[in-house]
Design an enzyme around this catalytic site. Structure first.
Site, PDB file in Angstrom:
ATOM      1  N   ASP A 281       0.874  -1.255   0.100  1.00  0.00           N
ATOM      2  CA  ASP A 281      -0.147  -0.021   0.043  1.00  0.00           C
ATOM      3  C   ASP A 281       0.982   1.306   0.027  1.00  0.00           C
ATOM      4  OD1 ASP A 281      -1.600   2.189   0.604  1.00  0.00           O
ATOM      5  OD2 ASP A 281      -3.268   0.673   1.407  1.00  0.00           O
TER       6      ASP A 281
ATOM      7  N   GLY B  92     -16.340   2.881   4.176  1.00  0.00           N
ATOM      8  CA  GLY B  92     -15.306   3.472   3.988  1.00  0.00           C
ATOM      9  C   GLY B  92     -14.331   3.177   2.563  1.00  0.00           C
TER      10      GLY B  92
ATOM     11  N   HIS C 166     -12.861  -0.811  -6.649  1.00  0.00           N
ATOM     12  CA  HIS C 166     -12.159  -2.155  -7.027  1.00  0.00           C
ATOM     13  C   HIS C 166     -11.792  -2.974  -5.771  1.00  0.00           C
ATOM     14  CE1 HIS C 166      -9.381  -4.416 -10.117  1.00  0.00           C
ATOM     15  NE2 HIS C 166      -9.525  -5.144  -9.028  1.00  0.00           N
TER      16      HIS C 166
ATOM     17  N   HIS D 181     -10.901  -4.737  -2.654  1.00  0.00           N
ATOM     18  CA  HIS D 181      -9.567  -5.208  -2.149  1.00  0.00           C
ATOM     19  C   HIS D 181      -9.498  -5.458  -0.665  1.00  0.00           C
ATOM     20  CE1 HIS D 181     -10.097  -0.647  -2.007  1.00  0.00           C
ATOM     21  NE2 HIS D 181      -9.161  -0.608  -1.074  1.00  0.00           N
TER      22      HIS D 181
ATOM     23  N   HIS E  35      -7.156  -5.471   2.680  1.00  0.00           N
ATOM     24  CA  HIS E  35      -6.171  -4.776   3.395  1.00  0.00           C
ATOM     25  C   HIS E  35      -5.392  -5.868   4.277  1.00  0.00           C
ATOM     26  CE1 HIS E  35      -6.577  -0.621   2.449  1.00  0.00           C
ATOM     27  NE2 HIS E  35      -8.000  -0.949   2.225  1.00  0.00           N
TER      28      HIS E  35
END
Length: 145
Positions: free
Chosen positions: A31, A94, A99, A101, A103
């Site tokens: 990230d 949030g 797309h 994803h 975390h």
């Protein structure tokens, strides 16, 4: 659906990324705005703005790769004590890049990251009512196997 998200560009090789893992279904990369050192994103190679658009098998692949990354983070120089998974589905949750994803966030004592919430204590009758509502939708949407 906007096919031109930064993640679609990364998957297509049109944008740079510090890749960690790749297979035919998913790509994992660092990230660029990490919450903690070693923060990795896992994205499907197919375009899906939300979980409702994501094939369940690809969703399972995201979490399988996330599990492998969690172990790798612990054994790497990141040397974390724990790992949080976070997936935001929708603006209210949030989500900022549309797309899907996952975390994968390494955790160490005092890292400053935390989940802030105000848990409630609803009556059992309220929990039972909502559970029945959700079960009803599941029965209509997904036939039992």
């Amino acid at each position: 659906m906007d096919p031109y998200t930064i993640f679609a560009d990364i998957v297509a090789g049109r944008a740079p990324a510090s890749k960690v893992y790749e297979d035919s279904d998913v790509l994992a990369f660092m990230d660029i705005r990490p919450l903690t050192p070693g923060h990795v994103l896992v994205v499907p190679k197919v375009r899906a703005r939300s979980l409702s658009e994501l094939d369940p098998e690809i969703g399972a692949a995201l979490f399988r790769v996330g599990q492998r990354l969690a172990a790798a983070l612990r054994a790497s120089e990141v040397n974390c004590d724990g790992v949080n998974f976070f997936l935001a589905d929708g603006v209210t949750a949030g989500q900022e890049v549309f797309h899907v994803h996952l975390h994968v966030i390494p955790r160490t004592p005092g890292d400053g990251f935390g989940v802030r919430a105000r848990p409630t204590t609803p009556p059992r009758a309220d929990l039972d009512y909502l559970a029945a509502s959700i079960r009803g939708v599941l029965r209509r949407a997904v036939p039992p196997s």
